[in-house]
Design a protein around this motif. Structure first.
Motif, PDB file in Angstrom:
ATOM      1  N   GLU A 164      -7.088   8.418  -7.585  1.00  0.00           N
ATOM      2  CA  GLU A 164      -7.323   7.116  -8.222  1.00  0.00           C
ATOM      3  C   GLU A 164      -6.478   6.031  -7.559  1.00  0.00           C
ATOM      4  N   SER A 165      -5.273   6.407  -7.163  1.00  0.00           N
ATOM      5  CA  SER A 165      -4.397   5.443  -6.509  1.00  0.00           C
ATOM      6  C   SER A 165      -4.993   4.977  -5.177  1.00  0.00           C
ATOM      7  N   SER A 166      -5.590   5.901  -4.426  1.00  0.00           N
ATOM      8  CA  SER A 166      -6.175   5.497  -3.149  1.00  0.00           C
ATOM      9  C   SER A 166      -7.434   4.666  -3.359  1.00  0.00           C
ATOM     10  N   ARG A 167      -8.141   4.872  -4.463  1.00  0.00           N
ATOM     11  CA  ARG A 167      -9.298   4.030  -4.777  1.00  0.00           C
ATOM     12  C   ARG A 167      -8.853   2.596  -5.092  1.00  0.00           C
ATOM     13  N   ALA A 168      -7.723   2.479  -5.799  1.00  0.00           N
ATOM     14  CA  ALA A 168      -7.171   1.149  -6.054  1.00  0.00           C
ATOM     15  C   ALA A 168      -6.750   0.488  -4.750  1.00  0.00           C
ATOM     16  N   ALA A 169      -6.209   1.288  -3.821  1.00  0.00           N
ATOM     17  CA  ALA A 169      -5.814   0.751  -2.522  1.00  0.00           C
ATOM     18  C   ALA A 169      -7.024   0.260  -1.735  1.00  0.00           C
ATOM     19  N   LEU A 170      -8.138   0.981  -1.795  1.00  0.00           N
ATOM     20  CA  LEU A 170      -9.357   0.555  -1.110  1.00  0.00           C
ATOM     21  C   LEU A 170      -9.833  -0.793  -1.640  1.00  0.00           C
ATOM     22  N   ALA A 171      -9.829  -0.943  -2.970  1.00  0.00           N
ATOM     23  CA  ALA A 171     -10.271  -2.204  -3.561  1.00  0.00           C
ATOM     24  C   ALA A 171      -9.377  -3.357  -3.123  1.00  0.00           C
ATOM     25  N   PHE A 172      -8.068  -3.129  -3.123  1.00  0.00           N
ATOM     26  CA  PHE A 172      -7.137  -4.169  -2.686  1.00  0.00           C
ATOM     27  C   PHE A 172      -7.355  -4.500  -1.218  1.00  0.00           C
ATOM     28  N   ALA A 173      -7.515  -3.472  -0.378  1.00  0.00           N
ATOM     29  CA  ALA A 173      -7.678  -3.694   1.058  1.00  0.00           C
ATOM     30  C   ALA A 173      -8.953  -4.474   1.361  1.00  0.00           C
ATOM     31  N   LEU A 174     -10.028  -4.210   0.622  1.00  0.00           N
ATOM     32  CA  LEU A 174     -11.275  -4.961   0.827  1.00  0.00           C
ATOM     33  C   LEU A 174     -11.080  -6.438   0.473  1.00  0.00           C
ATOM     34  N   GLU A 175     -10.383  -6.684  -0.636  1.00  0.00           N
ATOM     35  CA  GLU A 175     -10.112  -8.082  -1.011  1.00  0.00           C
ATOM     36  C   GLU A 175      -9.251  -8.763   0.047  1.00  0.00           C
ATOM     37  N   PRO A 236      -1.620  13.484   7.146  1.00  0.00           N
ATOM     38  CA  PRO A 236      -1.948  12.111   6.750  1.00  0.00           C
ATOM     39  C   PRO A 236      -1.019  11.043   7.315  1.00  0.00           C
ATOM     40  N   VAL A 237       0.289  11.289   7.302  1.00  0.00           N
ATOM     41  CA  VAL A 237       1.217  10.261   7.794  1.00  0.00           C
ATOM     42  C   VAL A 237       0.962   9.981   9.272  1.00  0.00           C
ATOM     43  N   GLU A 238       0.808  11.026  10.062  1.00  0.00           N
ATOM     44  CA  GLU A 238       0.575  10.836  11.490  1.00  0.00           C
ATOM     45  C   GLU A 238      -0.763  10.155  11.745  1.00  0.00           C
ATOM     46  N   VAL A 239      -1.784  10.565  11.014  1.00  0.00           N
ATOM     47  CA  VAL A 239      -3.116   9.974  11.196  1.00  0.00           C
ATOM     48  C   VAL A 239      -3.103   8.487  10.863  1.00  0.00           C
ATOM     49  N   LEU A 240      -2.506   8.124   9.727  1.00  0.00           N
ATOM     50  CA  LEU A 240      -2.502   6.724   9.306  1.00  0.00           C
ATOM     51  C   LEU A 240      -1.589   5.876  10.191  1.00  0.00           C
ATOM     52  N   ALA A 241      -0.433   6.412  10.571  1.00  0.00           N
ATOM     53  CA  ALA A 241       0.474   5.657  11.437  1.00  0.00           C
ATOM     54  C   ALA A 241      -0.191   5.355  12.778  1.00  0.00           C
ATOM     55  N   LYS A 242      -0.918   6.320  13.311  1.00  0.00           N
ATOM     56  CA  LYS A 242      -1.606   6.099  14.584  1.00  0.00           C
ATOM     57  C   LYS A 242      -2.747   5.098  14.425  1.00  0.00           C
ATOM     58  N   ALA A 243      -3.516   5.214  13.336  1.00  0.00           N
ATOM     59  CA  ALA A 243      -4.621   4.290  13.098  1.00  0.00           C
ATOM     60  C   ALA A 243      -4.121   2.854  12.937  1.00  0.00           C
ATOM     61  N   ALA A 244      -2.881   2.706  12.427  1.00  0.00           N
ATOM     62  CA  ALA A 244      -2.339   1.375  12.140  1.00  0.00           C
ATOM     63  C   ALA A 244      -1.470   0.822  13.262  1.00  0.00           C
ATOM     64  N   GLU A 245      -1.472   1.468  14.419  1.00  0.00           N
ATOM     65  CA  GLU A 245      -0.614   1.014  15.527  1.00  0.00           C
ATOM     66  C   GLU A 245      -0.847  -0.451  15.882  1.00  0.00           C
ATOM     67  N   HIS A 246      -2.087  -0.910  15.808  1.00  0.00           N
ATOM     68  CA  HIS A 246      -2.416  -2.292  16.155  1.00  0.00           C
ATOM     69  C   HIS A 246      -2.999  -3.049  14.967  1.00  0.00           C
ATOM     70  N   ALA A 247      -2.679  -2.594  13.755  1.00  0.00           N
ATOM     71  CA  ALA A 247      -3.249  -3.186  12.550  1.00  0.00           C
ATOM     72  C   ALA A 247      -2.407  -4.344  12.028  1.00  0.00           C
ATOM     73  N   LEU A 248      -3.046  -5.196  11.246  1.00  0.00           N
ATOM     74  CA  LEU A 248      -2.313  -6.258  10.549  1.00  0.00           C
ATOM     75  C   LEU A 248      -1.431  -5.662   9.457  1.00  0.00           C
ATOM     76  N   ALA A 249      -1.914  -4.592   8.823  1.00  0.00           N
ATOM     77  CA  ALA A 249      -1.148  -3.894   7.778  1.00  0.00           C
ATOM     78  C   ALA A 249      -1.870  -2.598   7.456  1.00  0.00           C
ATOM     79  N   VAL A 250      -1.142  -1.675   6.821  1.00  0.00           N
ATOM     80  CA  VAL A 250      -1.753  -0.441   6.328  1.00  0.00           C
ATOM     81  C   VAL A 250      -1.586  -0.420   4.814  1.00  0.00           C
ATOM     82  N   VAL A 251      -2.680  -0.090   4.110  1.00  0.00           N
ATOM     83  CA  VAL A 251      -2.704  -0.127   2.651  1.00  0.00           C
ATOM     84  C   VAL A 251      -2.930   1.291   2.128  1.00  0.00           C
ATOM     85  N   VAL A 252      -2.064   1.740   1.215  1.00  0.00           N
ATOM     86  CA  VAL A 252      -2.187   3.091   0.662  1.00  0.00           C
ATOM     87  C   VAL A 252      -1.924   3.060  -0.833  1.00  0.00           C
ATOM     88  N   GLY A 253      -2.411   4.089  -1.519  1.00  0.00           N
ATOM     89  CA  GLY A 253      -2.112   4.251  -2.933  1.00  0.00           C
ATOM     90  C   GLY A 253      -0.701   4.774  -3.122  1.00  0.00           C
TER      91      GLY A 253
END
Length: 286
Positions: A164-175, A236-253
């Motif tokens: 549920e926390s990650s679903r809340a993060a998805l909604a926030f990230a879309l906004e 998960p930590v390695e996957v998300l950290a790599k995906a966010a290498e050039h991101a404006l921000a990373v959003v998680v639950g």
């Protein structure tokens, strides 16, 4: 009454002993996007007066440093966002408890990071990042590094694990992607079970389908956002950290399926706070 006064404030924790400039600058830009007011806060622990030690002089020194930091931070707000409504507050109390209390009425809380190790983060008396992230009633943004705006198509990253926390993060990230006019990469990490008869490609396909279904309804509220779905094999930590290498921000639950019973902050959040090289946004369950 102007529009900013009608919206929840963005609360910024100003650390007189740390580098608060990145956090304040990030908050100014976010306040402009959301047309929100800013509240800059320094919390000073109360003096401890016992028969052996009078802590009043140290309290007074901290208060002076806090007032100076607030004045400098307010000056930075006026320079970067002249139209932003800003207030300052020097409050007496344990900093983590004060900031968590302010989160009840805030749109979000923004903190800087001292880049402490995980052990230092837990043991440091002045650390705010972990306790505030764990207790806040609103999203908490930790700005330890600047946004990476060098990509031709800027994007945010949102982690998803089905909680549920990650679903809340998805909604926030879309906004947030809608406000920024950028893309959103939704990312799920899949770790194959030790014993399984299910083919890996079938498991990955099922994860992709679950991710698409989770984003379907919230994505309809922001059809302008360019959305991608990615499932990657790995921790998960390695996957998300790599995906966010050039991101404006990373959003998680705040609390996913990967933590331990009783933890108020998931293990992924802990890991990203020390691994990600961009702002980390942690969203509590709605």
């Amino acid at each position: 009454m102007n529009g900013t006064a009608e919206r929840p404030e963005i609360v910024v924790g100003v650390d007189p002993a740390g580098n608060w400039r990145l956090a304040v600058s990030w908050a100014v830009d976010e306040a402009e996007r959301r047309r929100s007011a800013l509240r800059l806060v320094v919390a000073v622990p109360p003096p401890r007066d016992s028969q052996h030690v009078d802590d009043t002089p140290r309290f007074q020194t901290r208060a002076i440093a806090g007032r100076n930091a607030l004045a400098a931070a307010a000056g930075r707000v006026h320079e970067r966002g002249p139209g932003i409504q800003v207030t300052t507050a020097l409050l007496e109390g344990e900093p983590a408890r004060v900031m968590a209390g302010l989160s009840q009425e805030a749109a979000m809380v923004v903190l800087g990071s001292r880049h402490l190790s995980r052990t230092e983060e837990f043991l440091s008396a002045g650390s705010l990042v972990v306790p505030v992230t764990a207790q806040a009633r609103c999203p908490v943004v930790v700005v330890g590094d600047a946004e990476h705006g060098t990509q031709a198509a800027p994007y945010l990253v949102a982690g998803f694990d089905g909680s549920e926390s990650s679903r809340a993060a998805l909604a926030f990230a879309l906004e947030e992607a809608h406000l920024r006019g950028c893309g959103l990469r939704t990312v799920a990490a899949w770790e194959p079970p030790v014993f399984t008869r299910r083919p890996e490609h079938a498991a990955l396909q099922a994860e992709r389908q679950r991710l698409r279904e989770a984003t379907s309804a919230p994505a309809q509220r922001h059809p302008d956002v360019s959305l991608t779905h990615e499932v990657t094999v790995g921790p998960p930590v390695e996957v998300l950290a790599k995906a966010a290498e050039h991101a404006l921000a990373v959003v998680v639950g705040r609390r996913g399926h990967g933590g331990y019973t009783g933890m108020r902050v998931g293990s992924v959040v802990h890991g990203l706070l020390h691994r990600a090289h961009c702002p980390v946004v942690t969203v509590p369950t709605a």
